[in-house]
Scaffold this active site. Structure first.
Site, short mmCIF file in Angstrom:
data_model
loop_
_atom_site.label_atom_id
_atom_site.label_comp_id
_atom_site.label_asym_id
_atom_site.label_seq_id
_atom_site.Cartn_x
_atom_site.Cartn_y
_atom_site.Cartn_z
N TYR A 192 1.31 -1.20 -0.08
CA TYR A 192 0.13 -0.07 0.25
C TYR A 192 0.56 1.08 0.28
O TYR A 192 0.55 2.32 -0.67
CB TYR A 192 -1.10 -0.10 0.85
CG TYR A 192 -1.91 1.27 0.95
CD1 TYR A 192 -2.87 0.74 0.58
CD2 TYR A 192 -1.84 2.68 1.20
CE1 TYR A 192 -3.84 1.99 0.04
CE2 TYR A 192 -2.78 3.57 1.11
CZ TYR A 192 -3.77 3.28 0.82
OH TYR A 192 -4.95 4.18 0.80
N PHE B 34 -6.85 20.89 -25.24
CA PHE B 34 -6.95 19.19 -25.75
C PHE B 34 -8.31 18.64 -23.96
O PHE B 34 -7.85 19.70 -23.33
CB PHE B 34 -5.37 18.44 -25.06
CG PHE B 34 -5.95 16.39 -25.06
CD1 PHE B 34 -5.82 16.63 -26.32
CD2 PHE B 34 -6.34 16.03 -24.05
CE1 PHE B 34 -6.37 14.87 -26.59
CE2 PHE B 34 -7.16 14.81 -23.77
CZ PHE B 34 -6.83 13.58 -24.85
N THR B 35 -8.75 17.44 -24.82
CA THR B 35 -10.61 18.23 -24.35
C THR B 35 -10.43 18.08 -22.89
O THR B 35 -11.29 18.46 -21.72
CB THR B 35 -10.70 16.52 -25.22
OG1 THR B 35 -9.87 15.11 -24.98
CG2 THR B 35 -10.84 16.52 -26.44
N ASP C 201 2.56 19.61 -20.67
CA ASP C 201 2.08 18.36 -21.07
C ASP C 201 2.84 17.33 -22.11
O ASP C 201 2.69 17.23 -22.89
CB ASP C 201 0.87 18.47 -21.97
CG ASP C 201 -0.43 17.66 -22.18
OD1 ASP C 201 0.42 15.88 -21.93
OD2 ASP C 201 -1.52 17.57 -22.34
N LYS D 45 0.61 6.45 -24.29
CA LYS D 45 1.11 7.14 -25.20
C LYS D 45 2.26 6.90 -25.58
O LYS D 45 2.73 5.65 -25.61
CB LYS D 45 0.58 8.64 -25.43
CG LYS D 45 -0.57 9.22 -25.02
CD LYS D 45 -2.61 8.82 -25.32
CE LYS D 45 -3.68 9.04 -24.99
NZ LYS D 45 -3.75 10.48 -24.48
N ARG E 105 -12.74 14.26 -34.93
CA ARG E 105 -12.03 15.19 -34.21
C ARG E 105 -12.28 16.37 -35.47
O ARG E 105 -11.82 16.92 -35.90
CB ARG E 105 -10.69 14.90 -33.88
CG ARG E 105 -9.52 14.23 -32.71
CD ARG E 105 -10.06 14.25 -32.18
NE ARG E 105 -9.58 13.87 -30.58
CZ ARG E 105 -10.30 13.59 -29.78
NH1 ARG E 105 -11.61 14.71 -29.38
NH2 ARG E 105 -9.45 12.49 -28.59
N PHE F 12 -18.34 13.63 -27.36
CA PHE F 12 -17.98 12.63 -27.65
C PHE F 12 -17.15 10.90 -27.87
O PHE F 12 -18.09 10.57 -28.38
CB PHE F 12 -16.58 13.14 -28.65
CG PHE F 12 -15.20 13.58 -27.99
CD1 PHE F 12 -15.27 14.18 -26.96
CD2 PHE F 12 -14.35 12.16 -27.74
CE1 PHE F 12 -14.14 14.37 -25.96
CE2 PHE F 12 -13.25 11.78 -26.49
CZ PHE F 12 -13.59 13.29 -26.54
C1 LIG Z 1 -4.19 11.32 -23.70
C2 LIG Z 1 -4.11 13.06 -23.41
C3 LIG Z 1 -4.00 13.20 -22.32
C4 LIG Z 1 -4.95 12.85 -21.00
O1 LIG Z 1 -4.93 11.45 -20.46
P1 LIG Z 1 -5.93 9.97 -20.44
O2 LIG Z 1 -4.57 9.33 -19.76
O3 LIG Z 1 -6.57 9.88 -21.29
O4 LIG Z 1 -6.41 10.76 -19.19
C5 LIG Z 1 -3.14 14.88 -22.15
N1 LIG Z 1 -3.17 15.43 -23.03
C6 LIG Z 1 -2.51 14.76 -24.23
C7 LIG Z 1 -1.79 15.48 -25.16
C8 LIG Z 1 -3.45 14.04 -24.55
O5 LIG Z 1 -2.82 12.15 -25.55
#
Ligand SMILES: *Cc1c(COP(=O)(O)O)cnc(C)c1O
Length: 461
Positions: free
Chosen positions: A73, A125-126, A216, A259, A383, A450
């Site tokens: 933990y 970004f969303t 990011d 990613k 998109r 979406f």
């Molecule tokens: C995917 C992504 C996010 C969000 O990450 P999640 O792991 O899907 O929550 C944020 N910024 C960028 C540029 C991304 O490609």
């Protein structure tokens, strides 16, 4: 001698069998999904190019790491391995694990944003913008205009336009801007990179205005590839060196490790400020989990530590982006309108041009994505206007200039033959584009619509 082409720096040890479907099966499946590819069952999909998020193939080393999970933990060995790897490869001293990227965005937005603040960024970004808005801020797009033009072939379309940034400071004052959020290899612009020169100028600008620099870094390795290939002075630097140099310019980072870092789940918030780190630790226990696991299992943190190292190898990233470029080239050879230059993780089809008979309020990119699935079982993603959502104040749809379908390539998963079939299918859909009908909502969720929206065809035959 002719230049050798890229090839995968790995061989295949295990395969996953795919189901083949008929056109009738696929018509049934996409209607049941409300013409939204997010609502398809994965087993009805042949080549899954919905996203590159969490769908990469882990290496044998990462799978071995899974077996070395220390599921304590508190104070898991894997946490320290992950933290030390982040410091060694990305430069950030303090790390808070989160279940994925948006977990990090949530904590960051809660820590740094006050109601009425403004957050500039190189395109939205969303999830990032939504967390900023939920914390009371307004997002301001400061990316270069070229990023909004799918036909502009300039390199580094992820760059920041300093005129826009300075205009914002003049307008609202630097004290209303707690940080600038800069994405490397900008997803929503088509995987377009930002140059190191632009990043260095940003560092100076942030110091001048006493504004924090948030990175990011979800796609930092792919960004480094373009810097190595296109920016003067970097041809002889390794991807690992370039990644480190990028990170060193910023104060804080969020990463969706699903990613570039090639894990199925995970992310983190990292920083150099000890006081801020304490604050992040206090919040992570509320929303994610204890500060040494933050929503991740020990085994997942181990796989991430290994994935970070693999993600910055030159051979890996050359093959990764090389495959994306290969698909883009095949499409261009057939005059399919795509966003240029081809980005790091995906090829984006220009739905406005492929379906000129559909107005934007009839969701051309959504319709094209559904048509491509019906054609061949290839799953892509909209998109465009559906992803852009509605303005929180006016309730009107955001009408983005880019109305795109994204073919996203998972890392280390598909072969060149899969890319060939994909290109051939897109060409076939394009040749009968006039049969693709516009759509309207039958269900529209309020947030991040979406993902779960449902549609019907206007005037179905
Ligand atoms: C995917 C992504 C996010 C969000 O990450 P999640 O792991 O899907 O929550 C944020 N910024 C960028 C540029 C991304 O490609």
């Amino acid at each position: 001698m002719q230049k050798r082409s890229w090839a995968e720096p790995y061989k295949i040890k295990m395969v996953e069998l795919l189901k083949m479907t008929s056109p009738e099966d696929r018509r049934k499946a996409i209607l049941a999904a409300g013409l939204n590819t997010f609502l398809l069952r994965s087993e009805d999909v042949y080549i899954d190019l919905l996203t590159d998020s969490g769908v990469g193939a882990m290496s044998d080393r990462q799978w071995s790491g899974i077996m070395m999970g220390d599921e304590a933990y508190a104070g898991s060995r894997n946490f320290y391995h992950m933290r030390d790897t982040i410091e060694a490869y990305y430069s950030y001293k303090y790390t808070v694990p989160t279940h994925q990227g948006r977990g990090a965005e949530h904590i960051l937005s809660k820590m740094l944003i006050k109601a009425g603040d403004y957050i500039p960024g190189n395109m939205y970004f969303t999830t990032t913008r939504l967390h900023q808005e939920l914390a009371g801020a307004t997002f301001v797009d400061v990316i270069v205009d070229a990023a909004h033009d799918p036909d502009n072939t300039m390199p580094f379309k992820g760059n920041v336009d300093f005129d826009k940034l300075n205009a914002l400071v003049d307008d609202v004052g630097a004290e209303k801007i707690p940080y600038i959020c800069i994405a490397t290899c900008v997803n929503m612009a088509g995987g377009q990179p930002i140059s190191l020169r632009n990043l260095k100028e940003l560092r100076v600008w942030c110091d001048k205005h006493d504004i924090r620099f948030v990175h990011d870094m979800t796609r930092v390795a792919e960004n480094a590839y373009f810097i190595q290939k296109q920016e003067i002075g970097y041809a002889d630097k390794s991807i690992q060196e370039i990644v480190y140099e990028i990170c060193q310019l910023s104060d804080i980072a969020t990463q969706s490790s699903k990613k570039d870092a090639m894990v199925n789940i995970g992310g983190f918030l990292a920083m150099n400020d000890a006081v801020l780190y304490e604050e992040a630790c206090a919040l992570v226990v509320v929303y994610e989990g204890l500060h040494t696991y933050g929503g991740m299992a020990g085994r997942d943190m181990e796989a991430l530590a290994i994935g970070i190292v693999e993600s910055v190898q030159d051979d890996h990233i050359h093959a990764r982006v090389g495959q994306v470029e290969y698909l883009g080239q095949r499409l261009m050879d057939h005059n399919v309108p795509i966003v240029q230059p081809v980005g790091g993780h995906a090829v984006f089809l220009n739905a406005r041009k492929i379906l000129p008979h559909l107005r934007q309020e009839h969701f051309p990119a959504q319709a094209l994505s559904a048509a491509l699935y019906q054609e061949s079982g290839i799953r892509s993603m909209e998109r465009g206007v559906v992803s852009a959502g509605r303005d929180k104040d006016t309730g009107e749809n955001y009408m983005p200039r880019l109305e795109l379908v994204r073919l996203t390539i998972p890392r280390r998963v598909y072969t060149q033959a899969h890319m060939d079939v994909t290109a051939e299918s897109v060409v076939d859909v394009m040749h009968k584009a006039d049969q693709v009908k516009g759509l309207r909502f039958t269900y529209e969720p309020e947030l991040l619509r979406f993902f779960q929206a449902r549609f019907e065809e206007i005037n179905p035959a």
